[in-house]
Design an enzyme around this catalytic site. Structure first.
Site, PDB file in Angstrom:
ATOM      1  N   GLY A 148       0.767  -1.022   0.117  1.00 41.89           N
ATOM      2  CA  GLY A 148      -0.205  -0.116  -0.075  1.00 41.89           C
ATOM      3  C   GLY A 148       0.778   1.170   0.127  1.00 41.89           C
TER       4      GLY A 148
ATOM      5  N   HIS B 291      -2.457   0.099  12.575  1.00 39.10           N
ATOM      6  CA  HIS B 291      -3.895   0.282  13.144  1.00 39.10           C
ATOM      7  C   HIS B 291      -4.401  -1.040  13.570  1.00 39.10           C
ATOM      8  CE1 HIS B 291      -7.339   2.506  14.024  1.00 39.10           C
ATOM      9  NE2 HIS B 291      -7.943   2.697  12.965  1.00 39.10           N
TER      10      HIS B 291
HETATM   11  N1  LIG Z   1      -3.823   8.334   7.045  1.00 40.18           N
HETATM   12  C1  LIG Z   1      -3.675   8.314   8.466  1.00 40.18           C
HETATM   13  O1  LIG Z   1      -3.642   9.710   8.664  1.00 40.18           O
HETATM   14  C2  LIG Z   1      -3.202   7.269   9.072  1.00 40.18           C
HETATM   15  C3  LIG Z   1      -2.476   7.538  10.477  1.00 40.18           C
HETATM   16  C4  LIG Z   1      -2.094   6.498  11.358  1.00 40.18           C
HETATM   17  C5  LIG Z   1      -2.489   5.067  11.081  1.00 40.18           C
HETATM   18  N2  LIG Z   1      -3.143   5.062   9.663  1.00 40.18           N
HETATM   19  C6  LIG Z   1      -3.254   3.464   9.102  1.00 40.18           C
HETATM   20  O2  LIG Z   1      -2.297   3.218   8.158  1.00 40.18           O
HETATM   21  C7  LIG Z   1      -2.699   2.419   7.294  1.00 40.18           C
HETATM   22  C8  LIG Z   1      -2.853   2.899   5.908  1.00 40.18           C
HETATM   23  O3  LIG Z   1      -3.533   4.023   5.935  1.00 40.18           O
HETATM   24  P1  LIG Z   1      -3.585   5.111   4.769  1.00 40.18           P
HETATM   25  O4  LIG Z   1      -4.486   6.238   5.249  1.00 40.18           O
HETATM   26  O5  LIG Z   1      -2.019   5.255   4.476  1.00 40.18           O
HETATM   27  O6  LIG Z   1      -4.386   4.229   3.534  1.00 40.18           O
HETATM   28  P2  LIG Z   1      -5.060   4.865   2.345  1.00 40.18           P
HETATM   29  O7  LIG Z   1      -4.286   6.230   1.810  1.00 40.18           O
HETATM   30  O8  LIG Z   1      -6.336   4.795   2.175  1.00 40.18           O
HETATM   31  O9  LIG Z   1      -4.162   3.769   1.416  1.00 40.18           O
HETATM   32  C9  LIG Z   1      -4.542   3.211   0.620  1.00 40.18           C
HETATM   33  C10 LIG Z   1      -3.746   2.247  -0.042  1.00 40.18           C
HETATM   34  O10 LIG Z   1      -4.485   1.118  -0.488  1.00 40.18           O
HETATM   35  C11 LIG Z   1      -4.652   0.734  -1.664  1.00 40.18           C
HETATM   36  N3  LIG Z   1      -5.661  -0.243  -1.967  1.00 40.18           N
HETATM   37  C12 LIG Z   1      -7.093   0.386  -1.676  1.00 40.18           C
HETATM   38  N4  LIG Z   1      -8.009  -0.373  -2.241  1.00 40.18           N
HETATM   39  C13 LIG Z   1      -7.236  -1.787  -2.479  1.00 40.18           C
HETATM   40  C14 LIG Z   1      -7.709  -2.927  -3.153  1.00 40.18           C
HETATM   41  N5  LIG Z   1      -8.933  -3.161  -2.973  1.00 40.18           N
HETATM   42  N6  LIG Z   1      -6.633  -3.734  -3.434  1.00 40.18           N
HETATM   43  C15 LIG Z   1      -5.229  -3.290  -3.464  1.00 40.18           C
HETATM   44  N7  LIG Z   1      -4.988  -2.211  -2.948  1.00 40.18           N
HETATM   45  C16 LIG Z   1      -5.930  -1.238  -2.468  1.00 40.18           C
HETATM   46  C17 LIG Z   1      -4.428   1.803  -2.330  1.00 40.18           C
HETATM   47  O11 LIG Z   1      -3.999   1.641  -3.743  1.00 40.18           O
HETATM   48  P3  LIG Z   1      -4.585   2.235  -4.938  1.00 40.18           P
HETATM   49  O12 LIG Z   1      -4.119   3.613  -5.151  1.00 40.18           O
HETATM   50  O13 LIG Z   1      -4.196   1.414  -6.067  1.00 40.18           O
HETATM   51  O14 LIG Z   1      -6.280   2.237  -4.852  1.00 40.18           O
HETATM   52  C18 LIG Z   1      -3.378   2.605  -1.704  1.00 40.18           C
HETATM   53  O15 LIG Z   1      -2.178   2.341  -2.038  1.00 40.18           O
HETATM   54  C19 LIG Z   1      -4.472   2.070   7.714  1.00 40.18           C
HETATM   55  O16 LIG Z   1      -4.449   0.849   8.607  1.00 40.18           O
HETATM   56  C20 LIG Z   1      -4.611   3.396   8.562  1.00 40.18           C
HETATM   57  O17 LIG Z   1      -5.851   3.232   9.610  1.00 40.18           O
HETATM   58  C21 LIG Z   1      -3.302   5.757   8.861  1.00 40.18           C
END
Ligand SMILES: NC(=O)c1ccc[n+]([C@@H]2O[C@H](COP(=O)([O-])OP(=O)(O)OC[C@H]3O[C@@H](n4cnc5c(N)ncnc54)[C@H](OP(=O)(O)O)[C@@H]3O)[C@@H](O)[C@H]2O)c1
Length: 402
Positions: A91, A178
């Protein structure tokens, strides 16, 4: 109106911050002495609070907690500790970007796994990841790596689990940012294999901040936890990874506590709660004949530009102290009324998080094929609210934006 008298505040700020620093140094030394005196049995484990070493026992308002800092994990030690490891970062959204680039800049061996030709694939190439060299599709990356960092969106973690799970063979480590997927496994079906270490490092901020603080030589605060310790080294590994991804200091937690506090916080004071409070205050001002600019300035602009930064840098008590006696009297009278009115809402919210309702809602919504468009349409509604349109104009008037 809350009057903060800019010049008065500025000079007191400097003067008070010196006092605060001096007081804090004294207080830390006193606290260390107190902890040692009160808990002689634990004395040898309690580090002096002024020590430069990473691990510290800190008295948080009466509760002593262990906090780790990156001082224990200098870069050379990280390089040595992880010399045989390949981090497979699955991801490349907000966290993938921040954690991945920080790991790479720390000199560690990182590969990225995302679906081919999706928006993350393109973003990864723009950031210098090279297809076939250190950028692969998800399954290939999981096979090549031995520390599998599952940084897919929470809904995608659930969706892709049947493909990923069989590739998590003995000797690998599974990492999350998370607690969502493993804690609510009855809903997500993400049940980590029992024969591998499963750990968590959750930065307390967006991936963009993880990256920008690292580049500034600072570090985000994170929490870490262990779900399954097979090797006896999971705790140490999680701490080392916290520093490797760019944390400045790290608190210990559990997967359950992390997910419950995180889901609760973002729905409450961090986002949903504060948004609701801004709207309620603004609407009442408008209903009572105040102009949009006056309603906005008294609700959002003064809060974010003048008062909240004071809370952040020097505390709520300092913020009160920086305001007029009229403001102080009123706020002191009204905060308990707000607290009493809001506490039942927060109690309902916590229950909704704990019993899995929030997880269920998030999984169901974010698994829909058109979830991005639906979220966008709700954000468009927010963009079109009078209050936030006014905000755009007010921000434009700030001298630095002219
Ligand atoms: N964002 C924050 O502020 C934050 C803070 C702390 C912890 N977290 C945790 O960190 C983790 C990642 O969060 P994030 O915010 O970085 O996530 P995000 O920005 O929503 O990242 C989504 C990733 O998942 C991929 N993805 C989505 N649907 C998919 C599918 N069906 N098959 C394969 N890949 C798929 C996307 O790829 P595509 O581009 O190809 O769709 C992208 O690379 C989560 O557990 C979140 O709770 C997030």
């Amino acid at each position: 109106m809350f009057r903060t008298a800019a010049t008065r505040t500025a000079s007191r700020f400097v003067c008070n911050s010196r006092v605060v620093t001096a007081k804090r140094t004294f207080a830390l030394a006193t606290r260390a002495a107190t902890i040692n005196a009160v808990r002689p049995a634990a004395k040898q484990f309690v580090k002096p609070l002024v020590a430069t070493r990473g691990l510290k026992q800190i008295n948080f308002g009466g509760t002593v907690e262990t906090v780790y800092e990156r001082a224990d994990w200098p870069r050379e030690k990280l390089l040595d500790y992880f010399k045989n490891d390949t981090f497979a970062l699955i991801g490349y959204g907000s966290q993938g970007y921040g954690q991945g680039l920080n790991l790479r800049d720390n000199g560690l061996n990182v590969i990225v796994g995302v679906r081919k030709n999706g928006s993350s694939w393109k973003a990864a190439i723009e950031d210098g990841w090279v297809p076939g060299e250190n950028l692969f599709d998800v399954s290939e990356a999981v096979q090549k790596g031995n520390v599998i960092m599952n940084l897919l969106s929470d809904a995608a973690q659930s969706e892709t689990w049947p493909t990923i799970k069989p590739l998590l063979t003995e000797g690998k480590t599974l990492y999350f940012s998370h607690g969502f997927s493993p804690v609510f496994y009855d809903l997500t079906h993400v049940e980590p294999p029992s024969n591998i270490d499963t750990i968590l490092v959750a930065p307390k901020g967006s991936g963009r901040t993880v990256r920008s603080l690292f580049k500034e030589g600072r570090g985000i605060n994170s929490s870490y936890a262990v779900w399954k310790d097979v090797t006896g080294k999971a705790d140490e590994k999680a701490l080392a990874m916290s520093v490797a991804i760019g944390s400045g200091y790290v608190y210990q937690t559990t997967f359950e506590k992390e997910v419950n506090s995180d889901l609760y916080g973002e729905r409450g004071c961090l986002m949903g709660g504060v948004h609701g409070m801004f709207l309620a205050q603004y609407e009442v001002l408008r209903e009572n004949g105040h102009s949009p600019s006056e309603a906005f300035n008294e609700t959002v602009e003064e809060a974010t530009q003048s008062l909240y930064p004071l809370i952040g840098s020097l505390g709520m008590d300092y913020m009160y102290d920086a305001c007029s006696t009229t403001a102080r009297r009123g706020a002191l009278d009204w905060y308990p009324i707000f607290k009493d009115a809001l506490k039942p809402v927060f109690q309902d919210l916590y229950e909704s998080v704990k019993n899995g309702s929030e997880t269920k809602r998030s999984l169901e919504f974010n698994s829909q094929p058109d979830y991005r468009a639906k979220l966008e349409s709700e954000l468009e509604t927010i963009r079109n609210m009078e209050i936030w349109k006014v905000g755009k104009e007010v921000r434009r008037l700030r001298p630095e934006n002219q």
